[in-house]
Design a protein around this motif. Structure first.
Motif, PDB file in Angstrom:
ATOM      1  N   ARG A 135      -4.436  10.207  -1.315  1.00 53.24           N
ATOM      2  CA  ARG A 135      -5.138  10.087  -0.035  1.00 53.24           C
ATOM      3  C   ARG A 135      -6.366   9.199  -0.160  1.00 53.24           C
ATOM      4  NH1 ARG A 135      -3.299  15.492  -0.076  1.00 53.24           N
ATOM      5  NH2 ARG A 135      -5.269  16.331  -0.903  1.00 53.24           N
ATOM      6  N   TYR A 136      -7.134   9.387  -1.218  1.00 52.54           N
ATOM      7  CA  TYR A 136      -8.336   8.575  -1.387  1.00 52.54           C
ATOM      8  C   TYR A 136      -8.000   7.108  -1.645  1.00 52.54           C
ATOM      9  CZ  TYR A 136     -11.637  12.443  -1.244  1.00 52.54           C
ATOM     10  OH  TYR A 136     -12.414  13.502  -0.818  1.00 52.54           O
ATOM     11  N   MET A 137      -6.976   6.872  -2.455  1.00 51.16           N
ATOM     12  CA  MET A 137      -6.561   5.487  -2.707  1.00 51.16           C
ATOM     13  C   MET A 137      -6.041   4.824  -1.436  1.00 51.16           C
ATOM     14  SD  MET A 137      -4.578   5.621  -6.344  1.00 51.16           S
ATOM     15  CE  MET A 137      -5.322   6.269  -7.831  1.00 51.16           C
ATOM     16  N   ALA A 138      -5.291   5.586  -0.636  1.00 45.53           N
ATOM     17  CA  ALA A 138      -4.761   5.024   0.611  1.00 45.53           C
ATOM     18  C   ALA A 138      -5.896   4.515   1.492  1.00 45.53           C
ATOM     19  CB  ALA A 138      -3.943   6.078   1.351  1.00 45.53           C
ATOM     20  N   LEU A 139      -6.981   5.268   1.540  1.00 47.52           N
ATOM     21  CA  LEU A 139      -8.140   4.866   2.338  1.00 47.52           C
ATOM     22  C   LEU A 139      -8.774   3.591   1.799  1.00 47.52           C
ATOM     23  CD1 LEU A 139     -10.420   5.418   4.419  1.00 47.52           C
ATOM     24  CD2 LEU A 139     -11.515   6.824   2.651  1.00 47.52           C
ATOM     25  N   GLU A 140      -9.010   3.545   0.501  1.00 43.36           N
ATOM     26  CA  GLU A 140      -9.734   2.409  -0.070  1.00 43.36           C
ATOM     27  C   GLU A 140      -8.888   1.153  -0.206  1.00 43.36           C
ATOM     28  OE1 GLU A 140     -12.290   2.824  -3.365  1.00 43.36           O
ATOM     29  OE2 GLU A 140     -12.925   4.869  -2.856  1.00 43.36           O
ATOM     30  N   PHE A 141      -7.576   1.316  -0.389  1.00 44.94           N
ATOM     31  CA  PHE A 141      -6.736   0.145  -0.646  1.00 44.94           C
ATOM     32  C   PHE A 141      -6.084  -0.421   0.611  1.00 44.94           C
ATOM     33  CE2 PHE A 141      -5.829   2.032  -5.148  1.00 44.94           C
ATOM     34  CZ  PHE A 141      -7.147   1.813  -5.492  1.00 44.94           C
ATOM     35  N   ALA A 142      -6.160   0.285   1.731  1.00 45.58           N
ATOM     36  CA  ALA A 142      -5.555  -0.202   2.969  1.00 45.58           C
ATOM     37  C   ALA A 142      -6.068  -1.590   3.372  1.00 45.58           C
ATOM     38  CB  ALA A 142      -5.756   0.805   4.097  1.00 45.58           C
ATOM     39  N   PRO A 143      -7.366  -1.879   3.221  1.00 42.21           N
ATOM     40  CA  PRO A 143      -7.828  -3.221   3.586  1.00 42.21           C
ATOM     41  C   PRO A 143      -7.203  -4.345   2.766  1.00 42.21           C
ATOM     42  CG  PRO A 143      -9.684  -1.699   3.452  1.00 42.21           C
ATOM     43  CD  PRO A 143      -8.498  -0.996   2.875  1.00 42.21           C
ATOM     44  N   TYR A 144      -6.607  -3.996   1.614  1.00 44.14           N
ATOM     45  CA  TYR A 144      -5.941  -4.990   0.769  1.00 44.14           C
ATOM     46  C   TYR A 144      -4.434  -5.038   1.033  1.00 44.14           C
ATOM     47  CZ  TYR A 144     -10.250  -3.760  -1.689  1.00 44.14           C
ATOM     48  OH  TYR A 144     -11.561  -3.454  -1.996  1.00 44.14           O
ATOM     49  N   SER A 145      -3.996  -4.383   2.118  1.00 43.14           N
ATOM     50  CA  SER A 145      -2.576  -4.307   2.464  1.00 43.14           C
ATOM     51  C   SER A 145      -1.762  -3.623   1.368  1.00 43.14           C
ATOM     52  CB  SER A 145      -2.000  -5.709   2.759  1.00 43.14           C
ATOM     53  OG  SER A 145      -2.643  -6.285   3.867  1.00 43.14           O
ATOM     54  N   ILE A 146      -2.360  -2.609   0.761  1.00 45.78           N
ATOM     55  CA  ILE A 146      -1.685  -1.823  -0.278  1.00 45.78           C
ATOM     56  C   ILE A 146      -1.531  -0.397   0.233  1.00 45.78           C
ATOM     57  CG2 ILE A 146      -1.847  -0.880  -2.610  1.00 45.78           C
ATOM     58  CD1 ILE A 146      -3.495  -3.388  -3.347  1.00 45.78           C
TER      59      ILE A 146
ATOM     60  N   ALA B 255      -1.082 -10.165  -2.665  1.00 45.64           N
ATOM     61  CA  ALA B 255      -0.383 -10.327  -1.383  1.00 45.64           C
ATOM     62  C   ALA B 255      -0.030  -8.971  -0.778  1.00 45.64           C
ATOM     63  CB  ALA B 255       0.882 -11.160  -1.579  1.00 45.64           C
ATOM     64  N   GLY B 256      -0.735  -7.928  -1.199  1.00 46.19           N
ATOM     65  CA  GLY B 256      -0.405  -6.580  -0.745  1.00 46.19           C
ATOM     66  C   GLY B 256       0.588  -5.943  -1.687  1.00 46.19           C
ATOM     67  N   GLY B 257       0.844  -4.659  -1.487  1.00 47.87           N
ATOM     68  CA  GLY B 257       1.786  -3.998  -2.368  1.00 47.87           C
ATOM     69  C   GLY B 257       1.939  -2.528  -2.055  1.00 47.87           C
ATOM     70  N   ARG B 258       2.602  -1.842  -2.962  1.00 46.75           N
ATOM     71  CA  ARG B 258       2.880  -0.420  -2.820  1.00 46.75           C
ATOM     72  C   ARG B 258       2.578   0.286  -4.146  1.00 46.75           C
ATOM     73  NH1 ARG B 258       3.766  -2.074   1.781  1.00 46.75           N
ATOM     74  NH2 ARG B 258       5.615  -1.649   3.073  1.00 46.75           N
ATOM     75  N   ILE B 259       1.962   1.452  -4.029  1.00 45.22           N
ATOM     76  CA  ILE B 259       1.744   2.329  -5.175  1.00 45.22           C
ATOM     77  C   ILE B 259       2.335   3.684  -4.818  1.00 45.22           C
ATOM     78  CG2 ILE B 259       0.039   3.504  -6.609  1.00 45.22           C
ATOM     79  CD1 ILE B 259      -1.851   1.131  -6.111  1.00 45.22           C
ATOM     80  N   VAL B 260       3.153   4.236  -5.714  1.00 44.15           N
ATOM     81  CA  VAL B 260       3.751   5.550  -5.499  1.00 44.15           C
ATOM     82  C   VAL B 260       3.557   6.380  -6.764  1.00 44.15           C
ATOM     83  CG1 VAL B 260       5.869   6.855  -5.080  1.00 44.15           C
ATOM     84  CG2 VAL B 260       5.471   4.701  -3.858  1.00 44.15           C
ATOM     85  N   ALA B 261       3.132   7.624  -6.572  1.00 40.68           N
ATOM     86  CA  ALA B 261       2.963   8.545  -7.696  1.00 40.68           C
ATOM     87  C   ALA B 261       3.908   9.724  -7.534  1.00 40.68           C
ATOM     88  CB  ALA B 261       1.525   9.043  -7.768  1.00 40.68           C
ATOM     89  N   LEU B 262       4.458  10.179  -8.651  1.00 40.52           N
ATOM     90  CA  LEU B 262       5.366  11.328  -8.627  1.00 40.52           C
ATOM     91  C   LEU B 262       4.567  12.632  -8.725  1.00 40.52           C
ATOM     92  CD1 LEU B 262       8.529  11.256  -8.500  1.00 40.52           C
ATOM     93  CD2 LEU B 262       7.401   9.086  -9.021  1.00 40.52           C
ATOM     94  N   SER B 263       4.864  13.534  -7.813  1.00 44.84           N
ATOM     95  CA  SER B 263       4.270  14.859  -7.826  1.00 44.84           C
ATOM     96  C   SER B 263       5.398  15.882  -7.964  1.00 44.84           C
ATOM     97  CB  SER B 263       3.461  15.089  -6.544  1.00 44.84           C
ATOM     98  OG  SER B 263       2.823  16.355  -6.564  1.00 44.84           O
TER      99      SER B 263
END
Length: 266
Positions: free
Chosen positions: A159-170, A125-133
């Motif tokens: 950045r790369y994940m944001a591009l690929e996962f955006a269509p999944y509402s992530i 149903a979509g989601g959020r991923i956050v990584a600590l830098s």
């Protein structure tokens, strides 16, 4: 429903309690200290959330897979994945051994990428991923060479994940902390020959280290509905450290040194 790696202490613990206050279910991942993890779970439940402590060594491929298998078996879904666990050897480049480099990759970068691969199918149903830098991703300073480039790689993967996962509402974002009061900071400034921490805090515009809670609050925002249109970004939480350069105000004298808070009188 949130999963936080390395959540038995520091930023992970602060985030777990913050999400718990919002009524979330939080999977508290830990490597060794079950007692600390169970205390975090108790704190989550005290403030109205639900917690589950799950032991898994995310430094190993098997550990990442077992962690997400437990989430899948227990809940069947996931809303938030926060890749927080980190470790590294604080040494000069010429003192680094191959095993230091291997561990830096295995502990910092690989769990984020493998974890995201496991998380996305659970975010139906979509989601959020956050990584600590950390600010070592863009700045160079003593003994951080084994860790800083891994943090830079994490931000690139965001950045790369944001591009690929955006269509999944992530949405995928990073949070880069500066000098954050933590066990890691204590260990870093305990390295023989390291600069005195007080002299470094003078260079931070806010003139103090940040707190784990302040970083947790930034992550909480990125997990919230208010951050729906933010993806592929790394939010900097460093008290202004990354915007300053020499000469520093702390090294100036009158008439250039900053006065006490202005009164408005001329």
């Amino acid at each position: 429903m949130a999963l936080i790696t390395g959540a038995s202490r520091g930023i992970g613990r602060a985030l777990a309690h913050t999400l718990g206050r919002g009524g979330a279910t939080v999977v508290v991942n830990y490597k060794r200290n079950a007692d600390l993890a169970e205390k975090v779970v108790a704190g989550i439940e005290e403030v109205g959330g639900r917690g589950l402590a799950v032991q898994a060594d995310v430094e190993t491929v098997e550990g990442v897979h077992s962690l997400f298998a437990r989430v899948r078996d227990e809940f069947g879904r996931l809303d938030h994945f926060v890749s927080n666990a980190a470790a590294g050897a604080f040494k000069n480049i010429l003192d680094l051994k191959p095993h230091h480099l291997d561990r830096s990759y295995a502990m910092n970068l690989r769990p984020f990428v493998l974890g995201a691969q496991q998380a996305v199918p659970l975010m139906d149903a979509g989601g959020r991923i956050v990584a600590l830098s950390s600010y070592g991703s863009t700045r160079a300073f003593p003994t951080y060479a084994a860790l800083g480039p891994m943090k830079a790689a994490i931000e690139s993967w965001v950045r790369y994940m944001a591009l690929e996962f955006a269509p999944y509402s992530i949405n995928v974002n990073g949070v880069s902390g500066g000098l954050i009061d933590s066990d890691s900071l204590d260990y870093f400034y305990g390295v023989p020959g390291m600069a005195d921490r007080a002299s470094v805090f003078d260079r931070v515009p806010k003139q103090r280290p940040g707190t784990a809670q302040e970083v947790a609050d930034a992550i909480t925002f990125l997990l919230s509905p208010g951050a729906e249109y933010i993806t592929g970004q790394t939010m900097v939480v460093d008290g202004g450290l990354s915007v300053v350069a020499p000469p520093f105000f702390a090294d100036t004298s009158a008439p250039l040194s900053l006065p006490a808070h202005p009164t408005g009188e001329k």
